[in-house]
Design an enzyme around this catalytic site. Structure first.
Site, mmCIF file in Angstrom:
data_model
loop_
_atom_site.group_PDB
_atom_site.id
_atom_site.type_symbol
_atom_site.label_atom_id
_atom_site.label_comp_id
_atom_site.label_asym_id
_atom_site.label_seq_id
_atom_site.Cartn_x
_atom_site.Cartn_y
_atom_site.Cartn_z
ATOM 1 N N GLY A 100 0.816 -1.214 0.000
ATOM 2 C CA GLY A 100 0.000 0.000 0.000
ATOM 3 C C GLY A 100 0.844 1.254 0.000
ATOM 4 O O GLY A 100 1.425 1.643 -1.000
ATOM 5 N N GLY A 101 0.880 1.921 1.162
ATOM 6 C CA GLY A 101 1.567 3.203 1.251
ATOM 7 C C GLY A 101 0.661 4.335 0.831
ATOM 8 O O GLY A 101 -0.497 4.145 0.442
ATOM 9 N N ASP A 138 3.318 -6.346 6.039
ATOM 10 C CA ASP A 138 2.992 -5.085 6.707
ATOM 11 C C ASP A 138 1.934 -4.387 5.859
ATOM 12 O O ASP A 138 2.167 -4.119 4.676
ATOM 13 C CB ASP A 138 4.251 -4.215 6.821
ATOM 14 C CG ASP A 138 3.977 -2.839 7.398
ATOM 15 O OD1 ASP A 138 3.554 -2.767 8.572
ATOM 16 O OD2 ASP A 138 4.193 -1.833 6.690
ATOM 17 N N MET A 224 2.901 5.866 12.904
ATOM 18 C CA MET A 224 3.574 6.915 12.128
ATOM 19 C C MET A 224 3.494 8.232 12.912
ATOM 20 O O MET A 224 2.657 9.087 12.649
ATOM 21 C CB MET A 224 2.946 7.036 10.746
ATOM 22 C CG MET A 224 3.163 5.801 9.887
ATOM 23 S SD MET A 224 2.507 5.948 8.201
ATOM 24 C CE MET A 224 0.747 5.729 8.518
ATOM 25 N N TYR A 226 4.800 11.104 13.087
ATOM 26 C CA TYR A 226 5.515 12.192 12.430
ATOM 27 C C TYR A 226 4.581 12.848 11.420
ATOM 28 O O TYR A 226 3.411 12.465 11.305
ATOM 29 C CB TYR A 226 6.796 11.707 11.747
ATOM 30 C CG TYR A 226 6.729 10.332 11.106
ATOM 31 C CD1 TYR A 226 6.041 10.116 9.915
ATOM 32 C CD2 TYR A 226 7.354 9.242 11.702
ATOM 33 C CE1 TYR A 226 5.985 8.872 9.327
ATOM 34 C CE2 TYR A 226 7.305 7.978 11.117
ATOM 35 C CZ TYR A 226 6.628 7.799 9.927
ATOM 36 O OH TYR A 226 6.574 6.554 9.351
ATOM 37 N N TRP A 384 11.235 5.665 8.938
ATOM 38 C CA TRP A 384 11.098 5.889 7.501
ATOM 39 C C TRP A 384 12.205 6.861 7.108
ATOM 40 O O TRP A 384 12.241 7.971 7.631
ATOM 41 C CB TRP A 384 9.720 6.483 7.184
ATOM 42 C CG TRP A 384 9.560 6.765 5.723
ATOM 43 C CD1 TRP A 384 9.869 7.911 5.060
ATOM 44 C CD2 TRP A 384 9.069 5.851 4.735
ATOM 45 N NE1 TRP A 384 9.617 7.778 3.716
ATOM 46 C CE2 TRP A 384 9.119 6.530 3.497
ATOM 47 C CE3 TRP A 384 8.608 4.535 4.781
ATOM 48 C CZ2 TRP A 384 8.713 5.921 2.311
ATOM 49 C CZ3 TRP A 384 8.207 3.945 3.605
ATOM 50 C CH2 TRP A 384 8.255 4.631 2.377
#
Length: 404
Positions: A100-101, A138, A224, A226, A384
Site C-alpha cells: 500500500g503506502g 505489513d 507513524m 511524524y 522511515w
C-alpha cells in the site's frame, strides 16, 4: 528496530551492507507492493498518476482482485532475494513486504469489503512468503474510512465500514499465516503502519475499541508518529515533536509523538504491541520571519523551502550534513544556527538571512525517543526510511540508544 527499504530507489540505493545494516535491524519492511483490482494496480489520481497491469512475482499477468502485485517483478524480486540473503549472516533479521503506502492505498477499501478479494489477498500473501522465504506482511493502509490521496471520480477509496472490514482481513490473514507457520515451522508476522491522530485511533462515535480488536491479529502496530507539521502549512512547526510545546498551536490537538502513543494505550492496545515511528527526514520552510525568539519558530512563512531531496522541501540528517547546514560538531553551518526545543525535544535550524527554517531529526532527538520507548515499555522503534540516512549515522545512533 524496524526500518523501511524503498524498493523504487534501488537503482541509486541498492541492497548492500553499506545501505542495509542487517546487524542492527530487527526487520526491514520492503516498500511497496500493490494490490490488484480489475486487472490493474496503482492510482490514477493526478498527484500519483501511476496505473499498470497486475503482475505476480514471476512477472505473469495477475487478474485476481486483492492479490499482491509488484511494480517490477524482476527488480522487486531481486531486491527481496538480496534482503533475504542477509539473514544467513544475521539470523535475527526479518524481511517483510509492505503493501500500500500513501500512493497505493486506494484499493484497500474495496479489497477489505469483499470476502473473495480478502481470500485472494491472503492466499497470495502466503504464496509470496514461501516463494521468497519472507517473514510477513505489513499493511500500510492510508487510511481506513478516510483516504489520504483523494479518490478519482467514480471510484470508491473509503467506506464507513473500513475499520470493521480491516479487522476481518487481519483475522483471516492471521489464521492463514498461523496455519502456514505450523507447516513451515516458522512464525509469519502481520504488522500495520498506523496513523498517529485521533481520527485513525477512533472509529467515529464508537471510539477506539476497533483498534484494540484489530491488534489481537497483529504482531504489532507501527505508529507513524511524524508529519504533524508539513511545509504546505503556512506556519513553521516541528513535524515529529516528542512532547507538547505549549507555544505550538496544535498542541491542544495532541499532534506530537507521545500523545499518539498514549491514544493507543488508552484504546486498550498493549504496550508491547506498539512500535513508535521516527522520521529519518525533515522539512524546510522559507521566508520565515525571526519572531520574538529570533529563531523563526512557529512563524507564518512563505511556503516550502527548495534545495532538499530532489530539489524539494525534504531534508534528512545526512543531507543536512552533506549540504553543510550541519557541521561535524552538530552546529549550524552555511549561515544556519542550530536550536533545540527543550519542551518538544526537537532540533531545528534557522537562517535569518533568507528565513529558511528546517525541522529535522538528529541523534540527540533519537536518544530522547529511545528513552521514551523504553520508559513506556513499547515494543521498539520504526523509521522511515533507510535511504534518507546518509552513512547510517541515524541508524547507529538509534540502535545505540535502544540497546543501552
Amino acid at each position: 528496530m524496524v526500518g523501511y527499504y524503498p524498493g523504487w530507489k534501488s537503482d541509486a540505493f541498492p541492497v548492500t551492507a553499506a545501505n542495509v545494516d542487517a546487524g542492527r535491524l530487527t526487520m526491514a519492511l520492503y516498500a511497496f507492493l500493490g494490490v490488484c483490482w480489475n486487472g490493474k494496480h496503482g492510482n490514477p489520481e493526478p498527484s500519483v498518476n501511476y496505473v499498470a497491469p497486475c503482475q505476480d512475482a514471476a512477472g505473469e499477468a495477475q487478474a485476481a482482485n486483492g492479490a499482491l502485485v509488484f511494480r517490477d517483478a524482476a527488480k522487486d524480486g531481486a531486491n527481496l532475494r538480496a534482503l533475504v540473503a542477509m539473514k544467513r549472516r544475521h539470523p535475527q533479521f526479518k524481511v517483510v513486504v509492505s503493501v500500500g503506502g500513501w500512493d497505493w492505498s486506494n484499493q484497500f477499501s474495496n479489497v477489505a469489503d469483499s470476502a473473495e478479494a480478502r481470500a485472494s489477498f491472503v492466499a497470495s500473501s502466503v504464496k509470496l512468503m514461501r516463494r521468497f522465504g519472507l517473514d510477513g506482511v505489513d499493511i500500510d493502509w492510508e487510511y481506513p474510512t478516510e483516504a489520504g490521496v483523494p479518490c478519482v471520480a467514480g471510484a470508491v477509496c473509503a467506506r464507513p465500514a473500513d475499520k470493521r472490514n480491516f479487522i476481518m482481513l487481519a483475522r483471516e490473514l492471521r489464521a492463514a499465516f498461523d496455519a502456514a507457520g505450523r507447516q513451515d515451522r516458522k512464525h509469519y508476522s502481520i504488522t500495520i503502519a498506523a496513523g498517529g491522530n485521533a481520527n485513525y485511533v477512533n472509529d467515529g462515535a464508537a471510539g477506539g475499541g476497533w483498534i484494540a480488536e484489530l491488534a489481537q491479529s497483529l504482531d504489532w502496530i507501527n505508529i507513524m508518529a511524524y508529519d504533524f507539521h508539513m511545509p504546505w502549512e503556512k506556519r513553521s512547526g516541528h513535524h515529529a515533536a516528542l512532547f507538547a510545546d505549549p507555544a505550538d498551536p496544535v498542541t491542544a490537538d495532541g499532534l506530537y509523538a507521545s500523545a499518539s502513543v498514549q491514544r493507543y494505550l488508552r484504546a486498550g492496545v498493549a504496550a508491547d504491541k506498539l512500535v513508535m515511528g521516527v522520521p529519518f527526514y525533515g522539512y524546510g520552510w522559507k521566508g520565515c520571519p525571526p519572531g520574538a525568539g529570533g529563531d523563526g519558530q512557529y512563524q507564518d512563512c512563505g511556503g516550502g523551502a527548495g534545495g532538499g531531496v530532489d530539489g524539494g522541501n525534504a531534508y534528512g540528517y545526512g543531507l543536512l550534513r552533506k549540504l553543510g547546514y550541519l557541521t561535524a560538531g552538530h552546529d549550524g553551518g552555511q549561515g544556519f544556527q542550530r536550536h533545540w526545543n527543550g519542551a518538544a525535544r526537537a532540533p531545528y535550524l534557522y537562517r535569518a538571512a533568507d528565513g529558511v527554517w528546517i525541522s529535522y531529526e538528529d541523534p540527540a532527538s533519537l536518544k530522547e525517543k529511545a528513552r521514551y520507548v523504553k520508559a513506556q515499555g513499547l515494543r521498539g522503534a520504526m523509521f522511515w526510511e533507510l535511504s534518507a540516512d546518509g552513512g547510517q549515522q541515524m541508524l547507529r545512533a538509534l540502535s545505540a540508544a535502544m540497546r543501552k
